[in-house]
Write an enzyme that holds these catalytic residues in place. Structure first.
Site, PDB file in Angstrom:
ATOM      1  N   GLU A 111       0.838  -1.213   0.000  1.00 13.02           N
ATOM      2  CA  GLU A 111       0.000   0.000   0.000  1.00 13.02           C
ATOM      3  C   GLU A 111       0.869   1.257   0.000  1.00 13.02           C
ATOM      4  OE1 GLU A 111      -2.200  -1.520   3.429  1.00 13.02           O
ATOM      5  OE2 GLU A 111      -4.024  -1.157   2.277  1.00 13.02           O
ATOM      6  N   GLU A 160      -3.813  -9.506   4.067  1.00 15.20           N
ATOM      7  CA  GLU A 160      -4.562  -9.151   5.278  1.00 15.20           C
ATOM      8  C   GLU A 160      -5.722 -10.095   5.568  1.00 15.20           C
ATOM      9  OE1 GLU A 160      -3.385  -7.139   3.044  1.00 15.20           O
ATOM     10  OE2 GLU A 160      -2.630  -5.305   3.941  1.00 15.20           O
TER      11      GLU A 160
HETATM   12  N1  T1G Z   1       4.344  -7.676  11.555  1.00 18.41           N
HETATM   13  C1  T1G Z   1       5.093  -8.081  12.617  1.00 18.41           C
HETATM   14  N2  T1G Z   1       5.951  -9.139  12.583  1.00 18.41           N
HETATM   15  C2  T1G Z   1       6.039  -9.798  11.423  1.00 18.41           C
HETATM   16  C3  T1G Z   1       5.289  -9.448  10.266  1.00 18.41           C
HETATM   17  C4  T1G Z   1       4.421  -8.337  10.363  1.00 18.41           C
HETATM   18  N3  T1G Z   1       3.698  -7.892   9.321  1.00 18.41           N
HETATM   19  N4  T1G Z   1       5.605 -10.325   9.277  1.00 18.41           N
HETATM   20  C5  T1G Z   1       6.498 -11.176   9.783  1.00 18.41           C
HETATM   21  N5  T1G Z   1       6.762 -10.870  11.066  1.00 18.41           N
HETATM   22  C6  T1G Z   1       7.734 -11.532  11.950  1.00 18.41           C
HETATM   23  C7  T1G Z   1       7.351 -12.969  12.254  1.00 18.41           C
HETATM   24  O1  T1G Z   1       6.471 -13.009  13.365  1.00 18.41           O
HETATM   25  C8  T1G Z   1       8.704 -13.556  12.581  1.00 18.41           C
HETATM   26  O2  T1G Z   1       9.031 -13.073  13.873  1.00 18.41           O
HETATM   27  C9  T1G Z   1       9.644 -12.840  11.621  1.00 18.41           C
HETATM   28  O3  T1G Z   1       8.958 -11.632  11.227  1.00 18.41           O
HETATM   29  C10 T1G Z   1       9.955 -13.635  10.391  1.00 18.41           C
HETATM   30  O4  T1G Z   1       8.684 -14.033   9.865  1.00 18.41           O
HETATM   31  C11 T1G Z   1      -2.677  -1.550   6.940  1.00 18.41           C
HETATM   32  C12 T1G Z   1      -3.005  -3.696   8.394  1.00 18.41           C
HETATM   33  C13 T1G Z   1       6.728 -11.479   5.409  1.00 18.41           C
HETATM   34  C14 T1G Z   1       6.371 -13.520   3.997  1.00 18.41           C
HETATM   35  O5  T1G Z   1       0.346 -10.405   6.711  1.00 18.41           O
HETATM   36  O6  T1G Z   1       3.684 -13.497   5.559  1.00 18.41           O
HETATM   37  O7  T1G Z   1      -0.253  -4.565   6.533  1.00 18.41           O
HETATM   38  O8  T1G Z   1       9.399 -15.303  14.913  1.00 18.41           O
HETATM   39  O9  T1G Z   1       9.191 -16.486   9.942  1.00 18.41           O
HETATM   40  O10 T1G Z   1       9.141 -17.075   6.383  1.00 18.41           O
HETATM   41  O11 T1G Z   1      -3.283  -2.958   5.183  1.00 18.41           O
HETATM   42  O12 T1G Z   1       6.384 -13.254   7.688  1.00 18.41           O
HETATM   43  O13 T1G Z   1      11.339 -13.957  14.063  1.00 18.41           O
HETATM   44  O14 T1G Z   1      10.068 -13.198  16.124  1.00 18.41           O
HETATM   45  O15 T1G Z   1       7.224 -15.573   8.586  1.00 18.41           O
HETATM   46  O16 T1G Z   1      10.693 -15.145   5.681  1.00 18.41           O
HETATM   47  C15 T1G Z   1       0.096  -7.707   6.366  1.00 18.41           C
HETATM   48  C16 T1G Z   1       2.831 -11.491   7.293  1.00 18.41           C
HETATM   49  C17 T1G Z   1       0.120  -7.132   7.744  1.00 18.41           C
HETATM   50  C18 T1G Z   1       2.626 -10.498   6.150  1.00 18.41           C
HETATM   51  C19 T1G Z   1       8.213 -13.439   5.683  1.00 18.41           C
HETATM   52  N6  T1G Z   1       1.299  -8.473   6.151  1.00 18.41           N
HETATM   53  N7  T1G Z   1       4.168 -12.036   7.230  1.00 18.41           N
HETATM   54  O17 T1G Z   1       8.207 -14.854   5.789  1.00 18.41           O
HETATM   55  O18 T1G Z   1       9.633 -15.138   7.862  1.00 18.41           O
HETATM   56  S1  T1G Z   1      -1.377  -6.279   8.075  1.00 18.41           S
HETATM   57  C20 T1G Z   1       1.320  -9.807   6.378  1.00 18.41           C
HETATM   58  C21 T1G Z   1       4.458 -13.034   6.350  1.00 18.41           C
HETATM   59  C22 T1G Z   1      -1.256  -4.871   7.124  1.00 18.41           C
HETATM   60  C23 T1G Z   1      -2.342  -2.836   6.210  1.00 18.41           C
HETATM   61  C24 T1G Z   1      -2.508  -4.043   7.054  1.00 18.41           C
HETATM   62  C25 T1G Z   1       5.856 -13.563   6.434  1.00 18.41           C
HETATM   63  C26 T1G Z   1       6.785 -12.992   5.362  1.00 18.41           C
HETATM   64  P1  T1G Z   1      10.026 -13.938  14.804  1.00 18.41           P
HETATM   65  P2  T1G Z   1       8.620 -15.411   9.081  1.00 18.41           P
HETATM   66  P3  T1G Z   1       9.481 -15.621   6.371  1.00 18.41           P
END
Ligand code: T1G
Length: 692
Positions: free
Chosen positions: A105, A125
């Site tokens: 975004e 999301e």
């Molecule tokens: N926020 C906080 N922590 C996150 C995070 C996030 N968005 N994404 C990953 N982590 C942490 C995860 O908990 C782990 O922590 C570490 O990063 C590595 O993650 C307004 C409201 C990006 C594809 O849904 O799909 O944006 O265990 O093991 O396999 O519209 O993480 O090391 O302490 O999964 O390389 C939307 C969610 C948010 C993406 C990377 N975004 N993340 O995969 O590593 S809502 C998501 C993933 C939003 C807006 C809205 C995957 C990854 P720790 P990992 P990975």
């Protein structure tokens, strides 16, 4: 600082730097705005690049901040994007690796976007029970078109950047070094006016009403208890039906509704729970692991074959040992058949089929598996048999090989004691069908070495399992809890329920299958075998005899054509059985129990709170490391409804005081001793606290 600012010549570069995935937490959002202000006030700066350090452009909003004041603290992501989109100088997003959620975004608020190939582009999301809340539902359709954007937003699926190269999402695909390409592009567009803005584009889709109605109907049918998918459709519809700013307002209102729902909180809990499970308090994350280049499996039965497939699917060669050629041939043929079926469904290419089948070989000799880096036994669930196998493995396996047992309940410490290398022994409890179920209970013996634990945890990720560490106890985490669940299910039959009433009550909550349909599927004789052992070992534990009476009638379930339910040949549908219902009613009479009408609420509470109470003991004893691990066991291994977040999260949502009050009510009934609250549960309830 969670974003760096620097100026190269006439180009300002803002680099997000909030490891591990440049989550757009409050500090990062503030740093972006500061960088933008510096660039806009510096006359020498003609263009601005935004990019991400490390392994992501940005993984989106910082989910850890949700439902906390930080999430709404200015500058919100909306404010950041408005600052970028309102810039008087061109802003270019230089995208690589991961560009998801709020990260995408943010990029959509830029004037231009260039990307490296292989970047994961997504608005995921919906998988967290929400929807893109910073303009994604309004801007993405403007660059990708209504259909592609709607599909990406409703599914949350990532698309590789090169697949979107020809869309208006990207102005250019970077060949070679991304930053060099971005700098050259910035120089090229520095003086181009007017500045292009996604918000000024239109979504062109004739007869969009029909398409949106079709989408609503389809999504409503497939989204089950989750409200977010349908709201995604409504938000995207606004990109076509409303002015941009009205669409943004509408999207925001839907987002704020969803982020408060229990379903979204449950999905976020599961997201972090999956990741927390791999963290072991006394095993440092940088513990060196043993290389696993080859695997041996003992036993080519249903479990052994399924286990072997997991490793072949991950590209690791597997050798299966059987005692008899016939059993080995049958096992290998079953594996081949499974892969053929997957290929027929179009989920496996012929090349992958050949590769995977080729990775699995068989042998009748222990001598041929000695060089494997890990051996997993999947033989009959009997300690005598395990003893023979592990004594032999101790003789033949190379030093440093990991010796794993797929036992589902037996004492891993006793198994380890059959060898001279207990530090190399561990439990790897797969769930049937082993090549399908995500859960892997990793059972840690008292002497299991930390590097063995770290190795098997890493291996579980490689074979795409959710690894959850359990200590040694009868039934580990999942089966120890399910025993209490099954006890209550049996008591409910005696007190007035039919099998279908119990099953329907929990299936209405979202369970894939109630206890009796599950018993008929798995085989009622399995529980019978365990109860017979229990009657001897723990006579103080009472069970309903209905399950024993059923087995004495030879009704083991689908495999015998009859169980709690009747079945027709070739038909897996469960039909109510008058024979069984009569047996149950007669048994109640024999016990002198006056059958009564029992509400679905009582059924659900007694089954789930029985799980929760046993889980509290498991937590207290340190068998499980944390409550969310127990939730992950039930979400990934027992069909517990995902929208509830798992038994512990469900209890937290209900309120532990309410759970204890219900238990006190049931304690007044039959087998009331089963309802004594575990000390941990009683304490947390009294203190108004939660498990998670
Ligand atoms: N926020 C906080 N922590 C996150 C995070 C996030 N968005 N994404 C990953 N982590 C942490 C995860 O908990 C782990 O922590 C570490 O990063 C590595 O993650 C307004 C409201 C990006 C594809 O849904 O799909 O944006 O265990 O093991 O396999 O519209 O993480 O090391 O302490 O999964 O390389 C939307 C969610 C948010 C993406 C990377 N975004 N993340 O995969 O590593 S809502 C998501 C993933 C939003 C807006 C809205 C995957 C990854 P720790 P990992 P990975």
């Amino acid at each position: 600082m969670s974003a760096e600012y620097q100026v190269n010549g006439q180009i300002a570069v803002i680099t997000l730097n909030n490891p591990p995935v440049n989550g757009l937490g409050h500090a990062t959002r503030s740093a972006i705005v500061d960088g933008m202000k510096q660039a806009l006030h510096n006359d020498a700066v003609k263009a601005i690049i935004i990019t991400g350090a490390g392994k992501a452009f940005s993984g989106g909003a910082d989910i850890k901040e949700f439902n906390s004041p930080k999430a709404m603290a200015e500058p919100t992501l909306h404010t950041v994007i408005n600052v970028v989109e309102g810039s008087s100088k061109p802003v270019i997003a230089a995208i690589h690796s991961v560009c998801m959620g709020g990260g995408l975004e943010l990029a959509l608020g830029c004037n231009y976007r260039i990307a490296s190939a292989g970047a994961q582009i997504a608005l995921p999301e919906v998988k967290l029970g929400i929807l893109p809340g910073a303009g994604g539902t309004q801007r993405l359709p403007r660059v990708l078109g209504l259909e592609m954007a709607l599909n990406m937003i409703v599914s949350g699926t990532a698309v590789a950047s090169e697949k979107l190269a020809k869309t208006a999402l990207f102005n250019e695909m970077a060949e070679g070094d991304l930053m060099q390409a971005a700098m050259a592009f910035a120089e090229k567009v520095a003086d181009v006016r007017p500045l292009p803005r996604v918000r000024d584009m239109k979504v062109d889709y004739p007869n969009y009403e029909a398409y949106l109605q079709f989408s609503r109907n389809t999504v409503r049918a497939m989204s089950g208890p989750f409200p977010a998918p349908l709201k995604c459709v409504e938000a995207v519809a606004a990109a076509v039906t409303k002015k941009f700013d009205d669409g943004i307002k509408f999207e925001r209102s839907l987002f704020l509704d969803l982020v408060q729902t229990n379903e979204s909180k449950a999905l976020r809990h599961a997201f972090f729970g999956e990741r927390a499970a791999s963290k072991l308090p006394d095993v440092p994350e940088d513990t060196p692991v043993r290389p696993i280049k080859s695997v041996a499996v003992i036993g080519a039965g249903t479990m052994g074959g399924g286990i072997a497939m997991n490793f072949a699917n991950a590209g690791i060669p597997v050798k299966i040992l059987e005692m008899k050629q016939e059993a080995l041939d049958k096992g290998l043929a079953t594996i081949r058949k499974n892969y053929e079926n997957t290929m027929k469904k179009g989920k496996l290419t012929p090349e992958k089929f050949e590769q995977r089948v080729g990775l699995i070989t068989g042998t009748l000799s222990y001598d041929e598996i000695g060089q494997a880096d890990i051996v997993i036994e999947a033989v009959f669930e009997d300690m005598g048999v395990k003893e023979q196998v592990f004594k032999k493995l101790d003789e033949v396996m190379k030093p440093g090989a990991i010796l794993a047992s797929n036992t589902s309940t037996l004492d891993v410490d006793k198994i380890a004691a059959f060898t001279k290398r207990p530090q190399d022994v561990i439990g790897t409890h797969f769930f049937s069908p082993a090549n399908v179920m995500k859960l892997l209970e990793i059972v840690r013996g008292k002497l299991t070495a930390k590097d063995v634990l770290a190795t098997v945890m890493g291996l579980s990720k490689k074979i795409k399992k959710t690894g959850v560490v359990s200590g040694v106890c009868d039934g580990f985490i999942g089966n120890r809890m399910i025993e209490q669940y099954s006890r209550q299910a049996g008591f409910l039959l005696e007190e007035g329920c039919t099998p279908e009433q119990v099953d329907k009550a929990v299936e209405k909550l979202g369970f894939a299958m109630g206890p009796f349909r599950m018993g008929d599927l798995a085989g009622n004789d399995i529980g019978w075998y365990i109860r017979k052992r229990r009657y001897v070992e723990k006579p103080q534990i009472t069970y309903s005899k209905t399950a024993d009476l059923l087995c004495e009638m030879g009704r083991f379930g689908q495999k015998t054509g009859a169980g709690w339910y009747d079945y027709k040949p070739g038909d897996r549908k469960a039909y109510s059985s008058s024979v069984v219902n009569e047996m149950i009613v007669k048994h109640s009479a024999d016990l002198g129990i006056e059958r009564r009408k029992i509400s679905d609420q009582e059924i659900v509470e007694r089954l789930i709170y029985a799980l929760v109470n046993e889980a509290a003991h498991i937590l207290e004893e340190g068998i499980a490391t944390r409550a969310s691990d127990i939730d992950m066991v039930y979400l990934t291994g027992y069909g517990f409804p995902l929208h509830t977040g798992g038994p512990m999260f469900y209890a937290d949502t209900v309120g532990l005081q309410n759970v204890v009050m219900s238990m006190q009510k049931y304690a007044k009934g039959r087998h009331g001793d089963a309802w004594t609250p575990a000390p941990l549960l009683a304490r947390l309830a009294a203190e108004g606290k939660t498990f998670n």
